[in-house]
Design a protein around this motif. Structure first.
Motif, PDB file in Angstrom:
ATOM      1  N   ARG A 129       0.852  -1.187   0.000  1.00 29.85           N
ATOM      2  CA  ARG A 129       0.000   0.000   0.000  1.00 29.85           C
ATOM      3  C   ARG A 129       0.892   1.242   0.000  1.00 29.85           C
ATOM      4  O   ARG A 129       1.792   1.375   0.839  1.00 29.85           O
ATOM      5  N   TYR A 130       0.655   2.135  -0.946  1.00 27.83           N
ATOM      6  CA  TYR A 130       1.464   3.344  -1.097  1.00 27.83           C
ATOM      7  C   TYR A 130       0.528   4.544  -1.173  1.00 27.83           C
ATOM      8  O   TYR A 130      -0.477   4.526  -1.894  1.00 27.83           O
ATOM      9  N   THR A 131       0.875   5.599  -0.450  1.00 25.42           N
ATOM     10  CA  THR A 131       0.118   6.844  -0.499  1.00 25.42           C
ATOM     11  C   THR A 131       1.083   8.007  -0.681  1.00 25.42           C
ATOM     12  O   THR A 131       2.123   8.065  -0.011  1.00 25.42           O
ATOM     13  N   THR A 167      -3.519   6.949  -3.590  1.00 26.66           N
ATOM     14  CA  THR A 167      -3.241   5.713  -2.865  1.00 26.66           C
ATOM     15  C   THR A 167      -3.292   4.545  -3.842  1.00 26.66           C
ATOM     16  O   THR A 167      -4.245   4.419  -4.630  1.00 26.66           O
ATOM     17  N   THR A 200      -3.014   0.291  -4.070  1.00 23.84           N
ATOM     18  CA  THR A 200      -2.978  -1.030  -3.446  1.00 23.84           C
ATOM     19  C   THR A 200      -3.151  -2.061  -4.550  1.00 23.84           C
ATOM     20  O   THR A 200      -3.439  -1.717  -5.713  1.00 23.84           O
TER      21      THR A 200
END
Length: 498
Positions: free
Chosen positions: A389-391, A406, A408
């Motif tokens: 998960r990257y934001t 975001t 995922t």
């Protein structure tokens, strides 16, 4: 745009001077009546009967006399090795670029260029030499030798990717369709950082539209994602302008990084003999900019004699650079730094209004205007190294990016954000955004193995609202994966009236 002319000549240019017959007797030693009889009995058009798998023992004299009436066949290997390479029983000579080839009329007729000559001024002539004055610098003796040799065999001769542009030039000049098709197929399957630019120029020159499109697409995908010294050196001024102007350019990080890429490319353009790694290039370019040409970030450089040639490429991104770095300055000061004639009112309006949007709420675009999108969208990109998960938010200097992204394995989410707002204003803040999200995976050869895009869409966000814009539950993803975005926050349709 008159930026730079390609070194290769257009296919419609006069690359070859019409040959004139030599005033010498033909090398065959036949009488005039004998030659006229042969001329009348032999169809000089291309014939598949010339190349065959059998009867290698026939001499060329027998072949020329009975090839059509008796349907005698000779193998491709025999014709290529004995007749072409060794020049046995040659009845015509071709002189070009300081070299002479001992060839045969019956095989030369597989070339559309020579077929016209031999059916015309040569049909009743005793001359045995054709002299060609070739003006196309992309054609050399090696490429001519390859094309001449291809006339003697049914099989495709071995050809490396780096040889293709010159061979294509020779094949187009002599109108040998089979070699042109061979070059086209090789080009389609061997586009990489070493060939993309040369293939693009060759395809543009000789009107191979499919190859030109594929090369341009490859460059759009790899110019910033997989930069290299060799690639930057190969991109000419006109091509760089087209690439950086395209909304389909896959931009790593954010729009302003295109400007940094351009400065690196410009260093190689002005210093073509420089060699080193990409990391060394970035370090060296920074030092070069500060010591030798520290004023490159000033408008005065792009208006100088040395910098004028780069102005069409740099002007839009130079404007962004000033806007992002001087976001806190007054509009009057920014207007003073940017020559008014550089930019369209719509383009300038977008960036200046986006700055004001940090302090004042704006609704944003109501409709999708593809022309405005192609010219004015903000381009952003990020590398996703592994599953997870990257934001993040894409920011440019002091310029606020009003969305948080975001990623995922289940999808891509956009969330509206605002730096300065309080209670009631935050609750009532609504923004429309036109966007396009694209996911891309590359293989080890820098070719795309997976691509998925939302296409252009328009969404309405309330403050702190998030929306799923791309679902990935059913997709099998490989990493690293790249996510790219095109965004338009402002309605530019009435920009002239504001």
């Amino acid at each position: 745009m008159g930026l730079l002319n390609s070194r290769v000549l257009r296919s419609g240019d006069s690359s070859l001077v019409e040959p004139q017959p030599e005033a010498t007797a033909g090398p065959s030693g036949q009488s005039g009546s004998r030659k006229r009889k042969l001329s009348n009995s032999v169809n000089l058009g291309p014939s598949p009967d010339i190349h065959g798998p059998q009867n290698q023992g026939f001499s060329l004299h027998q072949v020329l006399n009975y090839i059509y009436r008796k349907r005698v066949k000779i193998s491709s290997n025999y014709a290529y090795e004995n007749l072409f390479l060794n020049g046995n029983d040659s009845d015509i000579k071709i002189c070009a670029l300081g070299r002479t080839w001992c060839l045969h009329k019956v095989f030369l007729c597989h070339s559309g260029y020579f077929a016209n000559i031999l059916k015309g001024i040569w049909k009743e002539s005793r001359n045995g030499v054709i002299r060609l004055l070739i003006r196309n610098e992309d054609i050399d003796t090696r490429s001519l030798h390859f094309v001449f040799g291809s006339l003697y065999t049914d099989e495709n001769l071995s050809l490396t990717p780096l040889e293709v542009p010159r061979v294509l030039a020779a094949a187009c000049l002599l109108r040998v369709d089979r070699v042109i098709r061979q070059c086209e197929e090789i080009m389609k399957t061997t586009i990489n950082r070493n060939t993309a630019c040369s293939y693009y120029l060759a395809a543009e020159t000789y009107r191979l539209k499919a190859v030109k499109t594929e090369c341009f697409q490859w460059l759009l995908h790899n110019l910033m994602v997989h930069p290299s010294v060799a690639l930057y050196k190969a991109v000419d001024l006109k091509l760089m302008y087209l690439l950086t102007s395209s909304s389909h350019l896959l931009v790593m990080q954010k729009e302003i990084d295109v400007y940094t890429t351009l400065k690196t490319w410009m260093f190689l353009y002005l210093n073509p003999c420089w060699n080193g790694t990409m990391k060394e290039l970035l370090d060296h370019t920074n030092n070069w900019l500060y010591t030798y040409m520290g004023y490159i970030d000033n408008i005065s450089f792009l208006e100088s004699e040395e910098g004028l040639i780069f102005q069409p490429v740099f002007k839009k991104l130079r404007f962004q650079h000033i806007i992002c770095d001087l976001a806190s300055t007054s509009v009057l000061e920014r207007d003073r730094l940017i020559p008014a004639e550089w930019l369209s009112p719509i383009y300038k309006h977008q960036w200046l209004t986006l700055l004001r949007a940090q302090e004042y709420g704006t609704i944003g675009p109501q409709t999708i205007n593809e022309e405005e999108l192609e010219q004015n969208t903000m381009r952003c990109g990020k590398r996703i190294p592994r599953d997870g998960r990257y934001t993040w938010k894409w920011s440019a200097g002091r310029l606020c990016f009003p969305l948080r992204v975001t990623f995922t394995s289940h999808g891509v989410i956009l969330r509206q954000r605002h730096q300065e707002c309080d209670g009631s204003s935050c609750q009532n803040h609504i923004r429309n955004v036109v966007f396009r999200i694209t996911l891309v995976c590359f293989d080890s050869n820098e070719k795309i193995t997976f691509i998925k895009t939302t296409g252009y869409k328009i969404l309405t966000f309330e403050f702190n609202e998030e929306q799923i814009v791309m679902k990935l539950d059913a997709e099998v993803l490989t990493f690293p994966l790249y996510i790219f975005g095109n965004f338009l926050f402002l309605n530019l349709g009435n920009a002239e009236n504001k």
